[in-house]
Scaffold this motif. Sequence first.
Motif, PDB file in Angstrom:
ATOM      1  N   ARG A 195      -5.873   4.403  -2.910  1.00 17.75           N
ATOM      2  CA  ARG A 195      -4.606   4.469  -2.748  1.00 17.75           C
ATOM      3  C   ARG A 195      -4.012   5.700  -3.738  1.00 17.75           C
ATOM      4  O   ARG A 195      -4.190   5.661  -4.879  1.00 17.75           O
ATOM      5  N   ALA A 196      -2.926   6.293  -3.339  1.00 18.43           N
ATOM      6  CA  ALA A 196      -2.495   7.409  -3.899  1.00 18.43           C
ATOM      7  C   ALA A 196      -1.786   7.110  -5.125  1.00 18.43           C
ATOM      8  O   ALA A 196      -1.829   7.784  -6.281  1.00 18.43           O
ATOM      9  N   ALA A 197      -0.895   5.930  -5.076  1.00 20.84           N
ATOM     10  CA  ALA A 197      -0.011   5.634  -6.383  1.00 20.84           C
ATOM     11  C   ALA A 197      -0.871   5.417  -7.482  1.00 20.84           C
ATOM     12  O   ALA A 197      -0.464   5.717  -8.687  1.00 20.84           O
ATOM     13  N   ASP A 198      -1.899   4.526  -7.370  1.00 24.00           N
ATOM     14  CA  ASP A 198      -2.884   4.402  -8.798  1.00 24.00           C
ATOM     15  C   ASP A 198      -4.420   4.398  -8.766  1.00 24.00           C
ATOM     16  O   ASP A 198      -5.120   4.029  -9.512  1.00 24.00           O
ATOM     17  N   HIS A 199      -4.839   4.928  -7.569  1.00 25.42           N
ATOM     18  CA  HIS A 199      -6.219   5.274  -7.269  1.00 25.42           C
ATOM     19  C   HIS A 199      -7.105   3.854  -7.427  1.00 25.42           C
ATOM     20  O   HIS A 199      -8.323   3.863  -7.324  1.00 25.42           O
ATOM     21  N   THR A 236       0.874  -1.137  -0.061  1.00 29.36           N
ATOM     22  CA  THR A 236       0.066   0.122   0.042  1.00 29.36           C
ATOM     23  C   THR A 236       1.102   1.317   0.091  1.00 29.36           C
ATOM     24  O   THR A 236       1.552   1.530   0.893  1.00 29.36           O
ATOM     25  N   MET A 237       0.908   2.166  -1.124  1.00 32.49           N
ATOM     26  CA  MET A 237       1.706   3.059  -1.227  1.00 32.49           C
ATOM     27  C   MET A 237       1.095   4.575  -0.962  1.00 32.49           C
ATOM     28  O   MET A 237       0.633   5.105  -1.970  1.00 32.49           O
ATOM     29  N   MET A 238       0.730   4.595   0.295  1.00 29.94           N
ATOM     30  CA  MET A 238      -0.082   6.038   0.571  1.00 29.94           C
ATOM     31  C   MET A 238       0.356   6.424   1.879  1.00 29.94           C
ATOM     32  O   MET A 238      -0.320   7.507   2.364  1.00 29.94           O
ATOM     33  N   ALA A 239       1.599   6.439   2.200  1.00 34.22           N
ATOM     34  CA  ALA A 239       1.974   7.198   3.581  1.00 34.22           C
ATOM     35  C   ALA A 239       1.600   8.519   3.532  1.00 34.22           C
ATOM     36  O   ALA A 239       1.103   9.080   4.443  1.00 34.22           O
ATOM     37  N   ALA A 240       2.388   9.208   2.790  1.00 30.44           N
ATOM     38  CA  ALA A 240       2.466  10.660   2.761  1.00 30.44           C
ATOM     39  C   ALA A 240       1.076  11.196   2.435  1.00 30.44           C
ATOM     40  O   ALA A 240       0.704  12.183   3.203  1.00 30.44           O
ATOM     41  N   ALA A 241       0.129  10.842   1.623  1.00 29.02           N
ATOM     42  CA  ALA A 241      -1.278  11.247   1.298  1.00 29.02           C
ATOM     43  C   ALA A 241      -2.045  11.082   2.614  1.00 29.02           C
ATOM     44  O   ALA A 241      -2.731  11.559   3.057  1.00 29.02           O
ATOM     45  N   ALA A 297      -6.200  -6.077  -1.176  1.00 28.87           N
ATOM     46  CA  ALA A 297      -5.464  -4.958  -2.194  1.00 28.87           C
ATOM     47  C   ALA A 297      -4.869  -5.856  -3.131  1.00 28.87           C
ATOM     48  O   ALA A 297      -4.043  -6.702  -3.403  1.00 28.87           O
ATOM     49  N   PRO A 298      -5.063  -5.152  -4.442  1.00 29.55           N
ATOM     50  CA  PRO A 298      -4.604  -5.596  -5.711  1.00 29.55           C
ATOM     51  C   PRO A 298      -3.012  -4.889  -5.652  1.00 29.55           C
ATOM     52  O   PRO A 298      -2.670  -3.974  -5.135  1.00 29.55           O
ATOM     53  N   PRO A 299      -2.232  -5.326  -6.577  1.00 26.65           N
ATOM     54  CA  PRO A 299      -0.793  -4.959  -6.320  1.00 26.65           C
ATOM     55  C   PRO A 299      -0.819  -3.612  -7.219  1.00 26.65           C
ATOM     56  O   PRO A 299      -1.605  -3.458  -8.037  1.00 26.65           O
ATOM     57  N   ALA A 300       0.099  -2.572  -6.899  1.00 24.29           N
ATOM     58  CA  ALA A 300      -0.019  -1.383  -7.233  1.00 24.29           C
ATOM     59  C   ALA A 300       0.449  -1.289  -8.472  1.00 24.29           C
ATOM     60  O   ALA A 300       1.490  -2.206  -8.884  1.00 24.29           O
ATOM     61  N   VAL A 342      -8.441  16.056  -7.525  1.00 22.01           N
ATOM     62  CA  VAL A 342      -7.517  14.767  -7.477  1.00 22.01           C
ATOM     63  C   VAL A 342      -6.607  14.650  -6.261  1.00 22.01           C
ATOM     64  O   VAL A 342      -6.339  13.658  -5.630  1.00 22.01           O
ATOM     65  N   THR A 343      -5.872  15.746  -5.996  1.00 22.78           N
ATOM     66  CA  THR A 343      -5.152  15.783  -4.659  1.00 22.78           C
ATOM     67  C   THR A 343      -5.806  15.434  -3.591  1.00 22.78           C
ATOM     68  O   THR A 343      -5.429  14.833  -2.258  1.00 22.78           O
ATOM     69  N   ALA A 344      -7.064  16.182  -3.174  1.00 21.92           N
ATOM     70  CA  ALA A 344      -7.905  15.540  -2.135  1.00 21.92           C
ATOM     71  C   ALA A 344      -8.189  14.111  -2.029  1.00 21.92           C
ATOM     72  O   ALA A 344      -8.634  13.702  -0.766  1.00 21.92           O
ATOM     73  N   LEU A 345      -8.577  13.310  -3.196  1.00 28.50           N
ATOM     74  CA  LEU A 345      -9.095  12.316  -3.137  1.00 28.50           C
ATOM     75  C   LEU A 345      -7.866  11.220  -2.898  1.00 28.50           C
ATOM     76  O   LEU A 345      -7.970  10.048  -2.507  1.00 28.50           O
ATOM     77  N   GLU A 346      -6.550  11.742  -3.442  1.00 28.09           N
ATOM     78  CA  GLU A 346      -5.501  10.634  -3.497  1.00 28.09           C
ATOM     79  C   GLU A 346      -5.128  10.234  -1.946  1.00 28.09           C
ATOM     80  O   GLU A 346      -4.963  11.616  -1.361  1.00 28.09           O
TER      81      GLU A 346
END
Length: 398
Positions: free
Chosen positions: A354-358, A15-20, A390-393, A336-340
Motif C-alpha cells: 500500500r503506497a500510503a503507509d507501506h 486501500t489508498m493506492m490507486a495512483a501507484a 487489510a489493516p487501517p491506513a 521506494v517509488t518502485a515499491l509503493e
Amino acid sequence: MTVRTTRRVFLSAATMMAAALAATACGSPQDTATGGGDSAAPVKVGLVYSQSGALASYGKQYIEGFKAGLDYATKGTGKVGDRTIELTEADDAGDPAKAVSAAKDLIGKGTKIIAGSTASGVALQVAPIAAQNKVLFISGPAATDAVTGANKYTFRSGRQSYQDVVTARSFIEPAGKKVVVFAQDGAFGDANEAAVKTVIGGAGATVSSVRAPASATEFTPFASQIKAAKPDLLFVAWAGTTAPAMWQTLDQQGVLSSTTVVTGLDIRASWPTFGAAGAKISFLSHYFDGASDTEASKALKAKVNTLDLFHPDGFAAAQMVVRAVEEGGDDVDKMVTALEGWSFDGVKGKMTIRAADHALLQPMYQAKLTGSGTDFTATAQKSLTGDESAPPAVAMKG
C-alpha cells in the motif's frame, strides 16, 4: 508479535493506492529488467536477522525463503541485468543493539538495501537508521504494527499483527456476540486483550477476559470461569511451557466442545504443544505448508521441502529487492517509488504494497489441524484476501 502459543506478542480498510497501482499494476516478480544500474558493479544487500537466539528458528525459515525467492525473481541468475546481488548476512540474535550496529556497519560499507528483522524490537530500532541514512529497509517476520508507516524508507515483507486479529474476527459475525480473551497477566495478555477489543469489539462484539498469572500451573478454575461466561468465541493468547497443560485442561473441562476456540498457528515444531486438543481448535494462520498453490509456492517448495510460517516472508523480501533494483538502480528514492503501490504474485498469492503507509496487503488463512502430535497436518478452511485482512491506513511518520 503474533497471537501464537509461543513467544511473540501482537500489538495493535481503505486501500489508498490507486495512483501507484495504475502506474505499477500487477506484475510477475520474474520479469527481470535490464536497467539495474549504470554499471555491472554488484548490488550490496545486507540481511540482518536472527541466526541465533530465541527466534533463530524463525530466522532460519526467513533466510531459506529469501534465497529461494532470489533464485525465483532472477530466474536462477542471482542478477538484475548485469549486476550480481551480493548478500552479506549478519546475526542480530534478536538484540536491537546488535542489529543497529550491524546495519550501521553495512551502510558504512556502501550497502543501500537492508532486509531481515525477525524480532519486532529489532525492526523498530533499524527503521529510524534507514531513514537517517536514506537506505531501503525491508523488515521481515517482525509483526509489530508500528513498522507500517514508520517512514518512507521502511517496508515489510511479512504480515502485521492487525492482520492476525482481523483473521480471528472472521470466525464469527461479531455484532451482538460475546468474546472472551484467555491470556496470562502481563504485557503479552494486555496487548492481546486490547487488540481483540479494538478489532472484534469494534465490530460489535462484547469482549471480556479471563486472565491467569504467568506462574499458573493449575487451569481448572480458569476453565470454569470461561464456561460460566458462555462465550460465542474464546480467543486464546498463550506463551511459554505451560501451554500443553493449559490446552489439556480446557479440553478435559469441556471448553473446547462448548464454543469456537481460536488461537494463532505457530511454526510446525510447536504443533505437538496442542496434544489431543489440536483437532478441536480453530486457527488463524499467516502461512503453513499447503496453504497456497501458487507458482511462487511451488518454486519455494522445490528449494525447501517442508514449508513453514516464515518462508514466505523471506521469499517476498527477495522479490521486493529485485523489484527495487530493477526500477531504481542505485537511487534509493527511486527504489521506494518502485515499491509503493506495487502488486506482485508471492508465495501466498497476490501481494500489494500500500503506497500510503507501506502495509503489505496479503492473504490470511483460517486453518484446522488433523491427526495428532508430530503427525498433525494443517489444512486451510478459508482464505481472506489482502483487502479483507487489510489493516487501517496510518499516516506516514517520516
